[in-house]
Design an enzyme around this catalytic site. Structure first.
Site, short mmCIF file in Angstrom:
data_model
loop_
_atom_site.label_atom_id
_atom_site.label_comp_id
_atom_site.label_asym_id
_atom_site.label_seq_id
_atom_site.Cartn_x
_atom_site.Cartn_y
_atom_site.Cartn_z
N THR A 128 14.66 5.78 -16.42
CA THR A 128 13.83 4.41 -16.45
C THR A 128 13.03 4.01 -17.78
O THR A 128 12.74 4.83 -18.49
CB THR A 128 12.94 4.63 -15.25
OG1 THR A 128 12.04 3.30 -15.32
CG2 THR A 128 11.89 5.80 -15.43
N ASP A 129 13.20 2.78 -17.88
CA ASP A 129 12.59 2.30 -19.07
C ASP A 129 10.80 2.58 -18.96
O ASP A 129 10.06 2.71 -19.97
CB ASP A 129 12.49 0.84 -19.17
CG ASP A 129 12.08 -0.14 -18.12
OD1 ASP A 129 11.86 0.46 -16.97
OD2 ASP A 129 12.20 -1.40 -18.19
N GLU A 130 10.36 2.95 -17.58
CA GLU A 130 8.80 3.29 -17.42
C GLU A 130 8.33 4.47 -18.25
O GLU A 130 7.24 4.74 -18.34
CB GLU A 130 8.81 3.26 -15.75
CG GLU A 130 8.89 2.23 -15.12
CD GLU A 130 8.20 2.21 -13.93
OE1 GLU A 130 7.52 3.03 -13.27
OE2 GLU A 130 8.81 1.20 -13.17
N TYR A 155 5.04 8.62 -10.44
CA TYR A 155 6.52 8.52 -10.74
C TYR A 155 6.98 8.41 -12.34
O TYR A 155 7.84 9.28 -12.40
CB TYR A 155 6.80 7.08 -10.16
CG TYR A 155 8.37 6.67 -10.37
CD1 TYR A 155 9.45 7.23 -10.05
CD2 TYR A 155 8.61 5.58 -11.27
CE1 TYR A 155 10.62 7.00 -10.51
CE2 TYR A 155 9.79 5.16 -11.54
CZ TYR A 155 10.78 5.73 -11.19
OH TYR A 155 12.26 5.61 -11.68
N LYS A 159 9.47 11.13 -14.17
CA LYS A 159 10.81 10.92 -14.73
C LYS A 159 10.70 11.17 -16.10
O LYS A 159 11.84 11.90 -16.71
CB LYS A 159 11.04 9.43 -14.35
CG LYS A 159 11.32 8.95 -13.19
CD LYS A 159 12.61 9.56 -12.48
CE LYS A 159 13.87 9.05 -13.18
NZ LYS A 159 15.29 9.56 -12.59
P1 NAD Z 1 16.43 4.99 -4.25
O1 NAD Z 1 15.10 5.41 -3.83
O2 NAD Z 1 16.81 3.63 -3.65
O3 NAD Z 1 17.37 6.16 -3.82
C1 NAD Z 1 17.12 7.57 -4.17
C2 NAD Z 1 18.33 8.34 -3.45
O4 NAD Z 1 18.15 9.76 -3.75
C3 NAD Z 1 18.23 8.33 -1.71
O5 NAD Z 1 19.62 8.11 -1.20
C4 NAD Z 1 17.67 9.52 -1.41
O6 NAD Z 1 18.05 9.95 -0.21
C5 NAD Z 1 18.15 10.34 -2.48
N1 NAD Z 1 16.90 11.50 -2.67
C6 NAD Z 1 15.94 11.53 -2.62
N2 NAD Z 1 15.47 12.87 -3.04
C7 NAD Z 1 16.47 13.69 -2.87
C8 NAD Z 1 16.56 14.89 -3.18
N3 NAD Z 1 15.56 15.93 -3.34
N4 NAD Z 1 17.92 15.69 -3.04
C9 NAD Z 1 18.90 14.75 -2.66
N5 NAD Z 1 18.85 13.38 -2.56
C10 NAD Z 1 17.60 12.89 -2.63
O7 NAD Z 1 16.42 5.02 -5.76
P2 NAD Z 1 17.05 3.94 -6.85
O8 NAD Z 1 16.13 2.61 -6.99
O9 NAD Z 1 18.42 3.69 -6.45
O10 NAD Z 1 17.00 4.88 -8.00
C11 NAD Z 1 18.07 5.69 -8.33
C12 NAD Z 1 17.68 6.32 -9.77
O11 NAD Z 1 17.79 5.34 -10.69
C13 NAD Z 1 16.33 7.01 -10.06
O12 NAD Z 1 16.65 8.19 -10.80
C14 NAD Z 1 15.49 5.95 -10.59
O13 NAD Z 1 14.51 6.57 -11.16
C15 NAD Z 1 16.37 5.41 -11.47
N6 NAD Z 1 16.28 4.11 -11.97
C16 NAD Z 1 15.75 3.04 -10.69
C17 NAD Z 1 15.65 1.83 -11.27
C18 NAD Z 1 15.38 0.46 -10.42
O14 NAD Z 1 15.08 -0.53 -10.52
N7 NAD Z 1 15.35 1.00 -9.11
C19 NAD Z 1 15.55 1.42 -12.93
C20 NAD Z 1 15.86 2.55 -13.83
C21 NAD Z 1 16.06 3.49 -13.11
O1 DAU Z 2 11.52 -0.45 -14.73
C1 DAU Z 2 12.45 0.52 -13.94
C2 DAU Z 2 11.73 0.78 -12.84
O2 DAU Z 2 11.50 -0.52 -11.84
C3 DAU Z 2 12.24 2.01 -11.94
O3 DAU Z 2 12.34 3.09 -12.67
C4 DAU Z 2 11.71 2.23 -10.50
O4 DAU Z 2 12.33 3.16 -9.75
C5 DAU Z 2 11.85 0.92 -9.61
O5 DAU Z 2 11.10 0.76 -8.53
C6 DAU Z 2 11.06 -0.36 -10.58
O6 DAU Z 2 9.77 -0.08 -10.82
P1 DAU Z 2 8.51 -1.30 -10.48
O7 DAU Z 2 7.32 -0.78 -10.04
O8 DAU Z 2 8.75 -2.15 -11.73
O9 DAU Z 2 9.30 -2.23 -9.15
P2 DAU Z 2 8.65 -2.63 -7.90
O10 DAU Z 2 9.87 -3.44 -7.18
O11 DAU Z 2 7.81 -1.75 -7.14
O12 DAU Z 2 7.78 -4.00 -8.39
C7 DAU Z 2 8.21 -4.85 -9.39
C8 DAU Z 2 6.94 -5.64 -9.81
O13 DAU Z 2 6.59 -6.31 -8.46
C9 DAU Z 2 6.06 -4.80 -10.17
O14 DAU Z 2 5.03 -5.69 -11.27
C10 DAU Z 2 4.98 -4.62 -8.91
C11 DAU Z 2 5.14 -6.32 -8.32
N1 DAU Z 2 5.23 -6.12 -6.95
C12 DAU Z 2 5.72 -5.29 -6.01
C13 DAU Z 2 5.76 -5.34 -4.57
C14 DAU Z 2 6.36 -4.27 -4.03
C15 DAU Z 2 4.37 -7.31 -6.19
O15 DAU Z 2 3.94 -8.20 -6.88
N2 DAU Z 2 4.51 -7.43 -4.69
C16 DAU Z 2 4.94 -6.29 -4.15
O16 DAU Z 2 4.99 -6.43 -2.83
#
Ligand code: NAD
Ligand code: DAU
Length: 339
Positions: A128-130, A155, A159
């Protein structure tokens, strides 16, 4: 010079989650010669229905935990790559209880690296960019592959730790690795705890959307299909040991995204509540994806955010049976947190 890697039989961890399942669909749709083994623990965030209906001769599901070394010994041999998506992914949850994040994100990555080393297979790490912390709103800078690691939340620190393990396994053991750090994804199959699906499903349920703090925090949105095509590009063409940042120039502040959602769904633009801010809330993320674009020739296709948002809203309107079971518990948890 880049050498093409031709995967035939890959393991996708977390393939029942949001981005992992979109990647499995992408591979099935675009790469007919590739077999996928999905390894997923089906936590609260995993849903087997995300990969339902995919051809059984192309996609095999293994229910298990990435921390389980004995299970990895059973399933890894015979595969030629691991694409590691599985993680605890939600910042708010990591603030309430960091332990599962340390276990899955750090120990889980360690176990997979060891399995990849033992069976000498290619490993791609999804991150992630985080890990780079945040940028000021008035700073013209964007993250690059050279930005310093400065994670803010439990989190993002787990990562970051996992990224560092991957880099060490490359340098010390010569494991064939690549890493990608992507910005905020949106699209179908995203859990209702996340910002965009939470607000869409709130509106569908007659609940007022909830904005943290002043809502000026900026996220750099990318459609999940563009994330999938970027990961495939890096898996097949990336240079070993390299990190590639994935982003689609989608910077928007939260209040603007929320007003877009309200407008598309036919509600007044002020029909939302400001709620308690997230502790340590990162202000702004922004990705410079020049390296991926110039070195590997990748381009995003979903460049019209409003159109992508409209399609995503339609998906949630048409898949109530998918998200309704998780909605009440998610909102109850947010209510306890004052959010
Ligand atoms: P998500 O929470 O929707 O899905 C996570 C999946 O991993 C689920 O299916 C869960 O059952 C599985 N999982 C969790 N723990 C596990 C374990 N111990 N063993 C096996 N499976 C397990 O997550 P997401 O948003 O799809 O993110 C996927 C990946 O992408 C992560 O590595 C996250 O850090 C990265 N990422 C997410 C975002 C975003 O915007 N959501 C952006 C950049 C990177
Ligand atoms: O940048 C990549 C990341 O993006 C991933 O690594 C994470 O897995 C993914 O969850 C996401 O992280 P954020 O914390 O940015 O996403 P989230 O959807 O939780 O929140 C997006 C923005 O919206 C953040 O600034 C918090 C805000 N927010 C979130 C929720 C759930 C609100 O204002 N209200 C809300 O109810």
């Amino acid at each position: 010079m880049t050498t093409m890697f031709v995967p035939r039989n890959i393991i996708v961890t977390g393939g029942c989650g949001f981005i992992g399942s979109n990647f499995v669909h992408y591979v099935v749709d675009h790469h007919p010669d590739v077999h996928v083994t999905v390894l997923d623990a089906l936590t609260y965030a995993g849903n087997i229905n995300n990969i339902k209906g995919l051809p059984e001769d192309r996609v095999e599901f293994v229910h298990g935990n990435v921390c389980d070394a004995a299970l990895l010994d059973q399933i890894v041999p015979g595969h030629d790559a691991i694409v590691h998506y599985a993680a605890e992914s939600h910042n708010d949850n990591s603030i309430a209880d960091p332990e599962p994040f340390v276990r899955t994100n750090v120990v889980g990555t360690y176990r997979l690296l060891e399995a990849a080393r033992k069976y000498d297979i290619r490993y791609h790490h999804i991150s992630t960019d985080e890990v780079y912390g945040d940028l000021a709103l008035d700073d013209p800078a964007r993250f690059t592959e050279d930005s310093p690691y400065r994670p803010s939340s439990p989190y993002s620190s787990t990562k970051a730790a996992s990224d560092l393990l991957v880099r060490a396994w490359y340098r010390t053991f010569g494991l064939r690795v690549t890493l990608s750090n992507c910005s905020n994804n949106y699209g179908p199959y995203q859990h209702v705890e996340k910002f965009i699906p939470r607000q869409i499903t709130n509106i569908l349920e007659g609940i007022r959307p909830k904005l943290y703090g002043d809502g000026r925090n900026v996220r750099d949105w990318i459609h999940t299909e563009d994330h999938s095509s970027a990961v495939w590009t890096i898996l097949t063409k990336g240079r070993m040991g390299q990190t590639y940042l994935i982003g689609a120039d989608g910077e928007r502040d939260n209040i603007t995204v929320l007003q877009d959602i309200l407008r598309v769904m036919g509600k007044p633009e002020d029909a939302f509540d400001h709620v308690k801010d997230r502790p340590g809330h990162d202000r702004r993320y922004a990705i410079d994806s020049t390296k991926l674009r110039t070195e590997l020739g990748w381009r995003p296709e979903h460049t019209d955010f409003e159109e992508g948002l409209r399609q995503t809203i339609a998906w949630y309107e048409n898949h109530r049976e998918w998200w309704e079971p998780a909605k009440a518990a998610t909102e109850a948890r947010y209510k306890r947190q004052g959010q």
